[in-house]
Design an enzyme around this catalytic site. Structure first.
Site, PDB file in Angstrom:
ATOM      1  N   TYR A 131       7.924  13.428  71.682  1.00 25.66           N
ATOM      2  CA  TYR A 131       6.793  12.712  71.093  1.00 25.66           C
ATOM      3  C   TYR A 131       7.175  12.169  69.723  1.00 25.66           C
ATOM      4  CZ  TYR A 131       2.372  11.737  68.825  1.00 25.66           C
ATOM      5  OH  TYR A 131       1.360  11.106  68.135  1.00 25.66           O
ATOM      6  N   ARG A 177     -30.313  39.798  35.293  1.00 25.47           N
ATOM      7  CA  ARG A 177     -30.218  41.135  35.886  1.00 25.47           C
ATOM      8  C   ARG A 177     -29.448  41.141  37.201  1.00 25.47           C
ATOM      9  NH1 ARG A 177     -34.681  43.820  38.593  1.00 25.47           N
ATOM     10  NH2 ARG A 177     -36.010  42.217  37.670  1.00 25.47           N
ATOM     11  N   LYS A 228     -33.276  19.720  24.194  1.00 24.05           N
ATOM     12  CA  LYS A 228     -34.191  19.217  25.221  1.00 24.05           C
ATOM     13  C   LYS A 228     -33.481  18.213  26.128  1.00 24.05           C
ATOM     14  CE  LYS A 228     -38.539  18.682  24.290  1.00 24.05           C
ATOM     15  NZ  LYS A 228     -39.188  19.533  25.326  1.00 24.05           N
ATOM     16  N   ASN A 261      -8.470  10.415  71.098  1.00 27.68           N
ATOM     17  CA  ASN A 261      -7.401  11.425  71.088  1.00 27.68           C
ATOM     18  C   ASN A 261      -7.688  12.437  69.987  1.00 27.68           C
ATOM     19  OD1 ASN A 261      -4.761  12.644  71.566  1.00 27.68           O
ATOM     20  ND2 ASN A 261      -4.116  11.612  69.682  1.00 27.68           N
TER      21      ASN A 261
END
Length: 700
Positions: A93, A338, A440, A471
């Site tokens: 391949y 906490r 702020k 594929n």
């Protein structure tokens, strides 16, 4: 080498043992190792590459890349095997066949096939080159390093000289231009990696970024890098070897995870600092709580916070104030403080697991087919499927979003005077709260950052599309997920920078608070003794017994509730001190009927004298803090968190912010953000924990 590998495999055939062993030890020690590796001047490619090594090379610093010379032989064997197999007529391949769904096609023109592979994969778009469509050079460098690391292992059928050339480009800081988008990270990162192959083969469309940031063509890139030989003519399999891998996704993931590990550690320490400035209760770090939950990330997060808070001057003062009046604040702190170990612990576990997953990936052989010289065969499989990257990055991004959410919750408490235990609204530091709105705008920005970060927490890997004629019908989206996680890291750094500047503001406000309170107590004591101790004849007066309660009132009252106008009748300080005198008058019995012994008769004189001197004393205390001559020094210098404060205030030169100054919060945040992008915060962070022995405090 093969025998040694098989021996290890028999001992741990499924690799679970090694994977578990990699997670042993503390996260802090892991981060320290990462930082140490990041700062090494040379990265030698020996098949044991770490995310820190990748991040260091990606940064384009002075880190040099060296190839393991012992790999030359096995790389050559693999390359020779491909050539010999083709000459022998073996059908492989990508060597004699077409690609993907068209692999039924055949050719004997191996070199031409590789050239065509690179040509058709050069499918990316770059735009103008400056409009955000080019992969950042750092990510490309990471990809180059990771791809070389894979190919050095000798299973890919490529010449060693090509790998040397890529390393030379890295060391010369010459970086191929890769498209930002266009890969699904299965079959590997085909499209972006084809541009690295295009540069080393001299494709006319190939471009690179030179060390000075300019764009150059392939010939100029080779010249700048000092590469004497010409461009490569690809042999069979070599083009496929370069493009059929996961290096772009895993390279960027390595960079992301280096920062994620550091930022998660920073979040733990900042939670400790948050507790300090909020006058929190350190009981939440007690080891028994976390031992009974069993999760290692939580146990370590709590132990780190416990270490920061142990012996903290702020915690000692908070305990003293709590004993003075247990009802001054809730019995338990809110969840953002906490439960911070419970919240951060799982995120750290996720980030650690992702780190090791990506380290396995960058050291893997992830192309196709694999050349097994020992068995004389090409093995067709799917290691190019980058699922570990996509999954690890999705998980990491969700963890980052959770860290950011906690940070925003903590920031929101810090700037809200209903929750911050006496700090001014918006952490306003000026003399006139009507003309000072502090952080702020920063809180609005933090909300924006957090919202975007939560959106990015959504997964990428559930958006897979079938590709390449069906594929590549499932694919990992690894690089896309890595890119989104890199965005998330950037936002978390913005949030961390903003939070750190706000915490330093809160530290300075606590310093101001303590000095103003001491000045007020001293002034009230002086005025009380002058106006309440004796009558007109010099005899002791019952009003003298008010002094203790007056001082207790000052201790209980939030300084910033009256600091801008301490004698205002509309503010609680004067109201509550008047109430003290009235209560004593009511308890004075028959003596109150005579002006000489009346406590109430002293009230006007006391307040008149106080109005004459108290505002001056408060202003003097404020000025002394501003001038660095305060009677009470800043408690942060006695705390383990001090290195981070010193980093922000001294090293970066940020200022205490007030409405009276022109300096904006964004200017100061930007200093920290830029420094954080350069990694300058790391030493200060680790210094906070240099004395920690890696264990919780013993239960006693």
């Amino acid at each position: 080498m093969a025998c040694a590998w098989r021996s290890r495999s028999r001992a741990d055939p499924l690799n679970w043992g090694k994977a578990a062993e990699e997670l042993s030890g503390s996260h802090l020690e892991a981060v320290k190792r990462m930082v140490e590796e990041y700062r090494k001047p040379v990265v030698t490619m020996e098949g044991a590459t770490t995310i820190a090594m990748v991040a260091a090379v990606a940064a384009g610093s002075d880190t040099r890349v060296e190839l393991d010379e012992s790999a030359r032989g096995r790389v050559k064997e693999s390359s020779d095997w491909v050539m010999n197999s083709m000459m022998n007529g073996t059908d492989s391949y990508g060597v004699t066949t077409g690609f993907g769904a068209t692999s039924h096609r055949r050719t004997k023109e191996g070199g031409a096939l590789q050239r065509e592979l690179i040509r058709f994969l050069n499918a990316g778009a770059f735009g103008t080159g400056t409009d955000g469509h080019v992969l950042p050079a750092a990510a490309t460098r990471a990809a180059m390093l990771v791809r070389v690391n894979t190919l050095l292992q000798g299973y890919s059928g490529i010449r060693f000289e090509i790998l040397e050339t890529i390393a030379t480009l890295l060391n010369a800081n010459v970086t191929p231009c890769l498209p930002l988008r266009g890969t699904i990270t299965a079959s590997g990162d085909l499209v972006p990696l084809s541009y690295i192959a295009g540069l080393v083969t001299g494709r006319p469309n190939s471009m690179a970024t030179a060390p000075d940031g300019s764009k150059v063509n392939a010939a100029e890139a080779f010249k700048i890098a000092g590469i004497q030989h010409g461009f490569f003519e690809l042999q069979p399999k070599e083009g496929l070897a370069m493009v059929n891998g996961t290096a772009v996704g895993s390279g960027l993931a390595s960079m992301v995870l280096f920062e994620a590990n550091v930022l998660s550690l920073l979040a733990e320490v900042l939670s400790g600092v948050f507790c300090e400035v909020m006058n929190g209760k350190p009981e939440f770090t007690d080891h028994l709580t976390h031992k009974l939950k069993h999760h290692p990330g939580q146990i370590e997060a709590a132990a780190i916070m416990e270490h920061i808070l142990e012996g903290s001057s702020y915690m000692m003062l908070a305990k003293k104030l709590g004993e003075l009046d247990p009802l001054m604040k809730p019995k338990q702190d809110r969840y953002a403080l906490r439960t911070s170990p419970q919240w951060l612990g799982p995120q750290i576990e996720v980030i650690r697991a992702a780190t090791k997953s990506i380290e396995r990936e960058i050291n893997s052989v992830n192309d196709n087919p694999l050349i097994d010289v020992s068995r004389g065969k090409a093995i067709h499989g799917g290691n190019f499927q980058g699922t570990p990257i996509g999954v690890s990055m999705d998980n990491t991004r969700l963890a980052i979003a959770a860290i950011g959410k906690l940070m925003f919750a903590q920031f929101s408490e810090l700037v809200n005077d209903f929750y911050n235990n006496g700090l001014p609204s918006n952490l306003s530091g000026g003399r006139n709260p009507s003309l000072d709105y502090g952080f702020k705008g920063a809180e609005i920005a933090m909300a924006s950052y957090c919202s975007e970060l939560q959106f990015l927490g959504n997964p990428v890997t559930n958006h897979v599309q079938s590709a390449e004629q069906h594929n590549q019908d499932v694919n990992s989206l690894g690089l896309i997920s890595s890119r989104k996680t890199a965005e998330a890291i950037d936002i978390l750094k913005l949030m961390s920078s903003t939070f750190l500047v706000a915490l330093c503001q809160a530290i300075d406000l606590r310093h101001l608070e303590e000095n103003v309170k001491n000045a007020v107590k001293s002034c009230v004591k002086t005025v009380a003794r002058k106006t309440l101790s004796t009558d007109n004849n010099g005899h002791l007066h019952n009003a003298r017994f008010c002094e203790k309660d007056l001082l207790l009132t000052i201790d209980r009252e939030a300084v910033f509730a009256y600091a801008d106008d301490p004698c205002s009748a509309n503010y609680p300080l004067m109201q509550k001190m008047r109430a003290v005198l009235v209560e004593h008058a009511l308890a004075n019995g028959e003596a109150e009927a005579h002006v000489e012994t009346s406590v109430f008769a002293k009230l006007a004189m006391f307040e008149q004298e106080l109005r004459a001197v108290l505002p001056k004393e408060v202003e003097a205390a404020r000025s002394a803090v501003e001038n660095g001559t305060a009677a009470q020094q800043n408690r942060i210098a006695e705390c383990r968190s001090y290195p981070l404060y010193r980093f922000v205030r001294k090293e970066l030169g940020t200022e205490y912010l007030t409405g009276e100054k022109t300096r904006s919060p964004g200017e100061e945040v930007d200093k920290v953000f830029v420094a954080m992008n350069q990694g300058k915060h790391i030493d200060a962070l680790l210094e906070c924990l240099k004395e920690w022995n890696g264990e919780p405090l013993p239960l006693c």
